[in-house]
Scaffold this active site. Structure first.
Site, PDB file in Angstrom:
ATOM      1  N   ARG A   1       0.852  -1.196   0.000  1.00 34.18           N
ATOM      2  CA  ARG A   1       0.000   0.000   0.000  1.00 34.18           C
ATOM      3  C   ARG A   1       0.878   1.232   0.000  1.00 34.18           C
ATOM      4  NH1 ARG A   1      -3.814   1.494   3.795  1.00 34.18           N
ATOM      5  NH2 ARG A   1      -2.309   1.002   5.407  1.00 34.18           N
TER       6      ARG A   1
ATOM      7  N   SER B   1       7.516  -5.760   5.927  1.00 34.05           N
ATOM      8  CA  SER B   1       7.027  -6.848   6.781  1.00 34.05           C
ATOM      9  C   SER B   1       7.868  -8.110   6.706  1.00 34.05           C
ATOM     10  CB  SER B   1       5.580  -7.161   6.392  1.00 34.05           C
ATOM     11  OG  SER B   1       4.817  -5.995   6.452  1.00 34.05           O
TER      12      SER B   1
ATOM     13  N   ASP C   1       5.844  -4.048  10.136  1.00 31.81           N
ATOM     14  CA  ASP C   1       4.416  -3.701  10.168  1.00 31.81           C
ATOM     15  C   ASP C   1       3.838  -3.809  11.579  1.00 31.81           C
ATOM     16  OD1 ASP C   1       2.920  -6.728   8.812  1.00 31.81           O
ATOM     17  OD2 ASP C   1       4.745  -6.446   9.950  1.00 31.81           O
TER      18      ASP C   1
HETATM   19  O1  LIG Z   1       1.668  -8.291   7.199  1.00 26.80           O
HETATM   20  P1  LIG Z   1       2.147  -9.666   6.880  1.00 26.80           P
HETATM   21  O2  LIG Z   1       2.623  -9.799   5.496  1.00 26.80           O
HETATM   22  O3  LIG Z   1       1.159 -10.707   7.272  1.00 26.80           O
HETATM   23  O4  LIG Z   1       3.471  -9.881   7.800  1.00 26.80           O
HETATM   24  C1  LIG Z   1       3.398 -10.332   9.124  1.00 26.80           C
HETATM   25  C2  LIG Z   1       4.769 -10.859   9.526  1.00 26.80           C
HETATM   26  O5  LIG Z   1       5.153 -11.878   8.585  1.00 26.80           O
HETATM   27  C3  LIG Z   1       6.377 -12.519   8.967  1.00 26.80           C
HETATM   28  O6  LIG Z   1       6.640 -13.555   8.057  1.00 26.80           O
HETATM   29  C4  LIG Z   1       7.525 -11.513   8.953  1.00 26.80           C
HETATM   30  O7  LIG Z   1       8.744 -12.138   9.338  1.00 26.80           O
HETATM   31  C5  LIG Z   1       7.210 -10.351   9.900  1.00 26.80           C
HETATM   32  O8  LIG Z   1       8.214  -9.359   9.814  1.00 26.80           O
HETATM   33  C6  LIG Z   1       5.848  -9.753   9.555  1.00 26.80           C
HETATM   34  O9  LIG Z   1       5.524  -8.772  10.522  1.00 26.80           O
END
Ligand SMILES: O=P(O)(O)OC[C@H]1O[C@@H](O)[C@H](O)[C@@H](O)[C@@H]1O
Ligand SMILES: Nc1ncnc2c1ncn2[C@@H]1O[C@H](COP(=O)(O)OP(=O)(O)O)[C@@H](O)[C@H]1O
Length: 482
Positions: free
Chosen positions: A93, A162, A215
């Site tokens: 986004r 993320s 995130d």
């Molecule tokens: O927002 P998403 O894509 O579901 O990510 C959540 C988490 O997914 C994990 O796989 C990452 O290692 C984290 O850093 C991240 O916070």
């Protein structure tokens, strides 16, 4: 006819046996969840004490407990126009927010969501970042009424990324490893902000990345902006993770002067948690062995959106193979990994039609399985329920672990309120999951303590939080320069 009925009875018996075995192996009674929570606390302590947790992905420590260099959260006074770019596991986004300070808060906000083309998750880093920077450039070009950039000021961006990053400062960090569906090997170890800045430059855009946050950290900042009692944030989306505010004196691995606030936001990277107390099945073991990151992110593979659908598919495949659940031959699509999305699971699980018509339609749409009877559809719903219940209950155990680490799993004399901000497509859309997680938390905490705990949806919090942190950290930099 009698032989036919006997064959039929045997088939149902075998399908029923697969379900019962699944229910037994996925069982997560409260006492087991307490063990999971205690193991989570132990791994949190280990990650806070071990320096090698920050660096390589091969470190022995399960929870990296990454220092984020976010030592103060938004004050509410943030003012001005700030951008955010939020790269998740499924979508990314771009957003811009005009902050109006304490009185006006968010004056205006615009955002655009782009789903990430699958092929960009495993090509080169330039392709990924050029794709993202091009969307950002296009979005900036559409900046219209209600957004004001002071004369001569550079546009500033909060970058939400993320994936696990070893932060070198609040505005830079190197990728430790990929998770979920990403696998761009050449990017591991690189500074993600430097990569983004190069791509932004290639687009001819004049913009400065002022913060790099996970995130969960963005969601925590967004949660705190609306409720000062927010102490942690959890993401239940494509992947899963959590961040929380730790006291400096509880971070043995920290060296150097403590920040003024005495606090530090920690990105737990809890998806990599594992424990003998986790209820694992043959389906989880096989899914992990065939995944992009075998032997990693075990907790994430049990509870998050990328994987729940795949677990259900694997169970249905076994029922088709062992009990000819759908017909004498196994439908080809049932053998295709990740063809069943968690989105499909929630649609089938939440089917309230008397003949489970939605289940029938999804089986047809996804696997081209036609004319299923009610009994078959009910069995599919039962499998969805087992997988989703285990996921929700384990998520509750993780949250209980954070509360225990913060000493907020017991009643406080002043009835202090504790808020946990949650975001992610699974929590947002899968009602059964959210309700099961919250009722499990009440079972773990007891009504007394649970009555002062609030689990709050921070809708698209990670992007808003990144823009907020970009505002608060650029104002902090400004103060230092003045
Ligand atoms: O927002 P998403 O894509 O579901 O990510 C959540 C988490 O997914 C994990 O796989 C990452 O290692 C984290 O850093 C991240 O916070
Ligand atoms: N109705 C839905 N719409 C979109 N995603 C959903 C929905 N229900 C469940 N999900 C799951 O949520 C995950 C997407 O999470 P989201 O937070 O939107 O994206 P990201 O993980 O990229 O931040 C996917 O795994 C998807 O299966």
């Amino acid at each position: 006819m009698a032989r036919q009925r006997l064959r039929e009875a045997r088939r149902w018996a075998r399908a029923g046996a697969v379900l019962r075995d699944l229910q037994e192996r996925c069982a997560a009674p409260v006492e087991r969840l307490r063990q999971v929570a205690d193991a989570m606390v132990a791994e949190m302590r280990a990650g806070l004490a071990s320096n090698d947790s920050e660096g390589d992905s091969g470190s022995s420590v399960l929870l990296k407990m990454l220092v984020t260099y976010v030592d103060s959260l938004p004050s509410g006074d943030e003012k001005g126009l700030f951008y955010a770019l939020d790269l998740g596991g499924t979508n990314f986004r771009v957003l811009r927010i005009q902050f109006g300070g304490k009185e006006q808060r968010i004056v205006k906000q615009e955002s655009k969501t782009v789903s990430i083309p699958q092929h960009l998750m495993s090509r080169g880093s330039n392709e990924l970042f050029d794709f993202i920077a091009a969307a950002l450039a296009k979005f900036i070009a559409s900046e219209g009424e209600g957004f004001y950039l002071p004369e001569g000021m550079q546009r500033q961006l909060g970058f939400t990324f993320s994936f696990p990053v070893k932060q070198n400062s609040v505005a830079s960090g190197t990728l430790i490893k990929w998770t979920k569906g990403f696998a761009i090997d050449e990017m591991v170890g690189k500074d993600v902000v430097a990569e983004l800045n190069k791509a932004i430059k290639r687009q001819g855009v004049d913009m400065e990345v002022t913060v790099l946050v996970n995130d969960t950290v963005g969601t925590l900042a967004a949660g705190r902006y609306v409720d000062n009692d927010t102490v942690a944030a959890v993401i239940l989306g494509t992947g899963t993770n959590a961040a929380y505010i730790e006291h400096m004196d509880s971070i043995p691995k920290w060296c150097g002067p403590p920040p003024e606030s005495g606090n530090m936001v920690i990105n737990m990277e809890w998806g990599n948690f594992r424990s003998t107390h986790l209820p694992l099945t043959e389906f989880d073991v096989a899914l992990d062995a065939e995944s992009l990151n075998p032997d990693e992110q075990i907790y994430e593979k049990l509870i998050s959106g990328m994987y729940m659908g795949e677990i259900v598919r694997r169970v249905l495949l076994k029922m088709a193979q062992d009990a000819s659940l759908f017909s004498d031959n196994v439908p080809l699509e049932l053998e295709v990994p990740y063809i069943l999305r968690t989105y499909h699971v929630l649609m089938m699980h939440q089917d309230t039609s008397p003949d489970l018509r939605t289940v029938g339609n999804k089986l047809k749409e996804v696997f081209r399985i036609e004319d299923t009877c009610f009994k078959t559809r009910k069995l599919v719903v039962d499998v969805c329920e087992v997988v989703a219940s285990r996921a929700a209950r384990l998520a509750a155990a993780g949250i209980h672990g954070i509360l225990k680490k913060l000493g907020r799993d017991v009643a406080s004399p002043d009835k202090q309120k504790t808020v946990i901000a949650v975001d992610g497509g699974v929590y947002k859309h899968y009602t059964f999951f959210a309700q099961c997680m919250e009722s499990t938390l009440r079972d773990l905490l007891g009504e007394g303590v649970a009555s002062s705990l609030v689990i709050k949806l921070a809708e698209d919090g990670s992007g808003t939080g990144a823009a907020l942190l970009s505002a608060s950290y650029s104002q902090r930099l400004q103060a230092v320069d003045d």
